[in-house]
Design a protein around this motif. Sequence first.
Motif, PDB file in Angstrom:
ATOM      1  N   ARG A  27      44.312  15.826  51.861  1.00  0.00           N
ATOM      2  CA  ARG A  27      43.562  15.849  52.731  1.00  0.00           C
ATOM      3  C   ARG A  27      43.423  14.708  53.744  1.00  0.00           C
ATOM      4  O   ARG A  27      43.374  14.621  55.084  1.00  0.00           O
ATOM      5  N   PRO A  28      43.594  13.506  53.271  1.00  0.00           N
ATOM      6  CA  PRO A  28      43.520  12.357  54.181  1.00  0.00           C
ATOM      7  C   PRO A  28      44.493  12.141  55.024  1.00  0.00           C
ATOM      8  O   PRO A  28      44.475  11.320  56.020  1.00  0.00           O
ATOM      9  N   PHE A  29      45.812  12.889  54.714  1.00  0.00           N
ATOM     10  CA  PHE A  29      46.948  12.738  55.594  1.00  0.00           C
ATOM     11  C   PHE A  29      46.894  14.025  56.407  1.00  0.00           C
ATOM     12  O   PHE A  29      48.001  14.106  57.239  1.00  0.00           O
ATOM     13  N   GLU A  30      45.919  14.836  56.858  1.00  0.00           N
ATOM     14  CA  GLU A  30      46.148  16.044  57.380  1.00  0.00           C
ATOM     15  C   GLU A  30      46.050  15.793  59.010  1.00  0.00           C
ATOM     16  O   GLU A  30      46.361  16.894  59.786  1.00  0.00           O
ATOM     17  N   CYS A  31      45.772  14.779  59.563  1.00  0.00           N
ATOM     18  CA  CYS A  31      45.733  14.474  61.044  1.00  0.00           C
ATOM     19  C   CYS A  31      45.766  12.984  61.031  1.00  0.00           C
ATOM     20  O   CYS A  31      45.689  12.240  60.179  1.00  0.00           O
ATOM     21  N   ASP A  32      46.259  12.608  62.504  1.00  0.00           N
ATOM     22  CA  ASP A  32      46.098  11.175  62.900  1.00  0.00           C
ATOM     23  C   ASP A  32      44.802  10.829  63.535  1.00  0.00           C
ATOM     24  O   ASP A  32      43.687  11.668  63.183  1.00  0.00           O
ATOM     25  N   GLY A  33      44.776   9.908  64.255  1.00  0.00           N
ATOM     26  CA  GLY A  33      43.321   9.664  64.757  1.00  0.00           C
ATOM     27  C   GLY A  33      42.935  10.618  65.951  1.00  0.00           C
ATOM     28  O   GLY A  33      41.854  10.828  66.221  1.00  0.00           O
ATOM     29  N   LEU A  34      43.651  11.562  66.295  1.00  0.00           N
ATOM     30  CA  LEU A  34      43.276  12.799  67.290  1.00  0.00           C
ATOM     31  C   LEU A  34      42.990  13.829  66.171  1.00  0.00           C
ATOM     32  O   LEU A  34      43.836  14.644  65.764  1.00  0.00           O
ATOM     33  N   SER A  35      41.836  14.063  65.846  1.00  0.00           N
ATOM     34  CA  SER A  35      41.451  15.024  64.597  1.00  0.00           C
ATOM     35  C   SER A  35      41.415  16.508  65.135  1.00  0.00           C
ATOM     36  O   SER A  35      41.170  17.363  64.270  1.00  0.00           O
ATOM     37  N   ALA A  36      41.800  16.709  66.375  1.00  0.00           N
ATOM     38  CA  ALA A  36      41.885  18.116  67.014  1.00  0.00           C
ATOM     39  C   ALA A  36      42.852  18.993  66.252  1.00  0.00           C
ATOM     40  O   ALA A  36      42.961  19.988  66.256  1.00  0.00           O
ATOM     41  N   ARG A  38      45.132  19.698  62.940  1.00  0.00           N
ATOM     42  CA  ARG A  38      45.078  19.347  61.376  1.00  0.00           C
ATOM     43  C   ARG A  38      46.026  20.241  60.860  1.00  0.00           C
ATOM     44  O   ARG A  38      46.213  21.248  61.131  1.00  0.00           O
ATOM     45  N   GLN A  39      46.875  19.700  59.677  1.00  0.00           N
ATOM     46  CA  GLN A  39      47.753  20.671  59.162  1.00  0.00           C
ATOM     47  C   GLN A  39      48.050  19.542  57.816  1.00  0.00           C
ATOM     48  O   GLN A  39      48.303  18.651  57.708  1.00  0.00           O
ATOM     49  N   LEU A  40      47.876  20.618  56.513  1.00  0.00           N
ATOM     50  CA  LEU A  40      48.233  19.873  55.183  1.00  0.00           C
ATOM     51  C   LEU A  40      49.747  19.956  55.000  1.00  0.00           C
ATOM     52  O   LEU A  40      50.412  20.880  55.233  1.00  0.00           O
ATOM     53  N   PRO A  41      50.191  18.797  54.696  1.00  0.00           N
ATOM     54  CA  PRO A  41      51.549  18.555  54.215  1.00  0.00           C
ATOM     55  C   PRO A  41      51.838  19.199  52.996  1.00  0.00           C
ATOM     56  O   PRO A  41      50.786  19.539  52.210  1.00  0.00           O
ATOM     57  N   MET A  42      53.195  19.622  52.650  1.00  0.00           N
ATOM     58  CA  MET A  42      53.564  20.238  51.365  1.00  0.00           C
ATOM     59  C   MET A  42      53.523  18.908  50.313  1.00  0.00           C
ATOM     60  O   MET A  42      52.800  19.062  49.345  1.00  0.00           O
ATOM     61  N   VAL A  43      54.034  17.823  50.565  1.00  0.00           N
ATOM     62  CA  VAL A  43      54.076  16.731  49.774  1.00  0.00           C
ATOM     63  C   VAL A  43      53.853  15.548  50.658  1.00  0.00           C
ATOM     64  O   VAL A  43      54.131  15.393  51.664  1.00  0.00           O
ATOM     65  N   VAL A  44      53.129  14.313  49.853  1.00  0.00           N
ATOM     66  CA  VAL A  44      52.879  13.226  50.523  1.00  0.00           C
ATOM     67  C   VAL A  44      53.613  12.042  49.530  1.00  0.00           C
ATOM     68  O   VAL A  44      53.596  12.197  48.367  1.00  0.00           O
ATOM     69  N   VAL A  45      54.724  11.139  50.232  1.00  0.00           N
ATOM     70  CA  VAL A  45      55.182  10.181  49.484  1.00  0.00           C
ATOM     71  C   VAL A  45      54.931   8.841  50.050  1.00  0.00           C
ATOM     72  O   VAL A  45      54.895   8.601  51.000  1.00  0.00           O
ATOM     73  N   LEU A  46      54.577   7.971  48.909  1.00  0.00           N
ATOM     74  CA  LEU A  46      54.394   6.689  49.448  1.00  0.00           C
ATOM     75  C   LEU A  46      55.071   5.771  48.714  1.00  0.00           C
ATOM     76  O   LEU A  46      54.702   4.763  47.682  1.00  0.00           O
ATOM     77  N   PRO A  47      56.199   5.391  49.268  1.00  0.00           N
ATOM     78  CA  PRO A  47      57.377   4.375  48.728  1.00  0.00           C
ATOM     79  C   PRO A  47      56.961   2.958  49.033  1.00  0.00           C
ATOM     80  O   PRO A  47      56.116   2.806  49.986  1.00  0.00           O
ATOM     81  N   GLN A  48      57.449   2.443  48.225  1.00  0.00           N
ATOM     82  CA  GLN A  48      57.462   0.671  48.600  1.00  0.00           C
ATOM     83  C   GLN A  48      58.588  -0.122  48.913  1.00  0.00           C
ATOM     84  O   GLN A  48      58.422  -1.163  49.113  1.00  0.00           O
ATOM     85  N   THR A  49      59.581   0.494  48.752  1.00  0.00           N
ATOM     86  CA  THR A  49      60.941  -0.253  49.173  1.00  0.00           C
ATOM     87  C   THR A  49      61.720   0.757  50.208  1.00  0.00           C
ATOM     88  O   THR A  49      61.661   1.770  50.115  1.00  0.00           O
ATOM     89  N   GLU A  50      62.823   0.031  50.838  1.00  0.00           N
ATOM     90  CA  GLU A  50      63.605   0.700  51.441  1.00  0.00           C
ATOM     91  C   GLU A  50      64.548   1.683  50.732  1.00  0.00           C
ATOM     92  O   GLU A  50      64.981   2.788  51.140  1.00  0.00           O
ATOM     93  N   GLU A  51      64.956   1.263  49.462  1.00  0.00           N
ATOM     94  CA  GLU A  51      65.734   1.839  48.672  1.00  0.00           C
ATOM     95  C   GLU A  51      65.068   3.180  48.410  1.00  0.00           C
ATOM     96  O   GLU A  51      65.694   4.220  48.248  1.00  0.00           O
ATOM     97  N   GLN A  52      63.858   3.268  48.189  1.00  0.00           N
ATOM     98  CA  GLN A  52      63.300   4.488  47.887  1.00  0.00           C
ATOM     99  C   GLN A  52      62.841   5.405  48.926  1.00  0.00           C
ATOM    100  O   GLN A  52      63.244   6.793  48.740  1.00  0.00           O
ATOM    101  N   ILE A  53      63.111   4.822  50.138  1.00  0.00           N
ATOM    102  CA  ILE A  53      62.942   5.604  51.301  1.00  0.00           C
ATOM    103  C   ILE A  53      64.434   6.337  51.438  1.00  0.00           C
ATOM    104  O   ILE A  53      64.484   7.707  51.854  1.00  0.00           O
TER     105      ILE A  53
END
Length: 484
Positions: A27-36, A38-53
């Motif tokens: 839910r926290p990722f369904e929109c940016d600052g323009l909240s008009a 909205r769309q849920l992603p299938m998956v969210v990833v939060l990498p910490q390194t370039e290698e992971q990306i």
Amino acid sequence: MSPQELVNNLRSFLPPEAVLHETEDLRPFECDGLSAYRQLPMVVVLPQTEEQIIKILKLCYATRTPVVARGAGTGLSGGALPHNQGVLLSLAKLNQIISVDPLARMVRVQPGVRNLAISEAAAPYGLYYAPDPSSQIACSIGGNVAENSGGVHCLKYGLTVHNILKLRVLTVAGECLEIGGESLDSAGYDLLALMTGSEGMLGIVTEVTVKLIPVPEKAQLVMAAFDDVHKAGNAVANVIGAGIIPAGMEMMDKITVHAVEEFLHAGYDLDAAAILLCESDGSAEEVADEIERIYAIMQQSGATKISTSQNEAERLRFWAGRKAAFPAAGRVSPDYYCMDGTIPRKHLADVLDGIEKLSQEYGLRCMNVFHAGDGNLHPLILYDANQPGELERTEEFGGKILEMCIHAGGTITGEHGVGMEKINQMCTQFKTGELEMFHAVKAVFDPEGLLNPGKAVPTLHRCAELGAMHVHRGEEKFVELPRF
């Protein structure tokens, strides 16, 4: 590949907490600052390194899974709107300042570093990073690159594209590219400019090298109130016409001035039809001379009241009001819709008149606050999403403003990007051949169309449908304006 299979594959090289797939986590990722939008992603990833990306991109490329990059989520055009069958790639954890080089006046940072944090890191050396969006306390440098952000001082110091030297970019297939260099110029095509403002559609930025400039010896600001918007618009043209390039020149109309003053008590004249903020910076001698000239021009242009900041605290207070315009709008309306068109300065007053006519036509209030020096408008249309049909009416109102900007010889965006918000107006601004060229550039970097699909550049089919709709309905293409 099923969503669960994708999650399992991602968790084979990412920590479990770095792969989100439950609805409440998305839910926290369904929109940016323009909240008009909205769309849920299938998956969210939060990498910490370039290698992971790199591993994420290679997996998504192999499985033909769409990827949408996201920074701090402060965007205002729906550019980071997730794909419901794709991966949302958050770069928030890549937030390290890699190095500060005060002699070469540059900083290397990861994309998740906040805009303001760069200036804070450079401050001990008497340096700072010039682009200063109103959201600089929160927005990330990676997002600034994606949207080519500006700020109140972009008139003199330029947009993001003018203040970066080098990018480290990953292609959709996970290949690493170094674009630009630490010298003032580099051989070959200007891919640095191409990548800046590309809205995450050509590659994933993992490192940015930015320019620093010395903190000015002095900065001073003139605040002028006008009883007529046309006089304020003419004052802008008169300042530039006198050969003065202010560090910043911002304008607010009456409704904005009232909203901001009630929120922040910045000391604005509540009787003014428009307020102009004009700043000079440089050596003490340069500033004294320029402020005297600006003051005289404001008087000659018909200002009813002129104030000059007497100290740094007062200067910052005057600016704080301008930078608080967006939150001030949130206090006077349940929702607001921020537009971002750019026009030639000479048409400021005429376009503001056109916006006022549209405001009356649609029955919606509109706060106007903008970078007057470079003609970058930020109309804030006030509405209530809980009222049936009001959002749709607001979007139509906003679209008419953008078409009016095109008609005046301008463009549909100055710094917020196109994203989802302005994609239909791209059909108005660009011809078929130009759109085909945009698609050709996209295909070179992302032949499968996996990076931020469906954003910024419309399909020719979409434009053809919109054109047919206009003809069918017999609608005017542009709002009527005075003859330029």
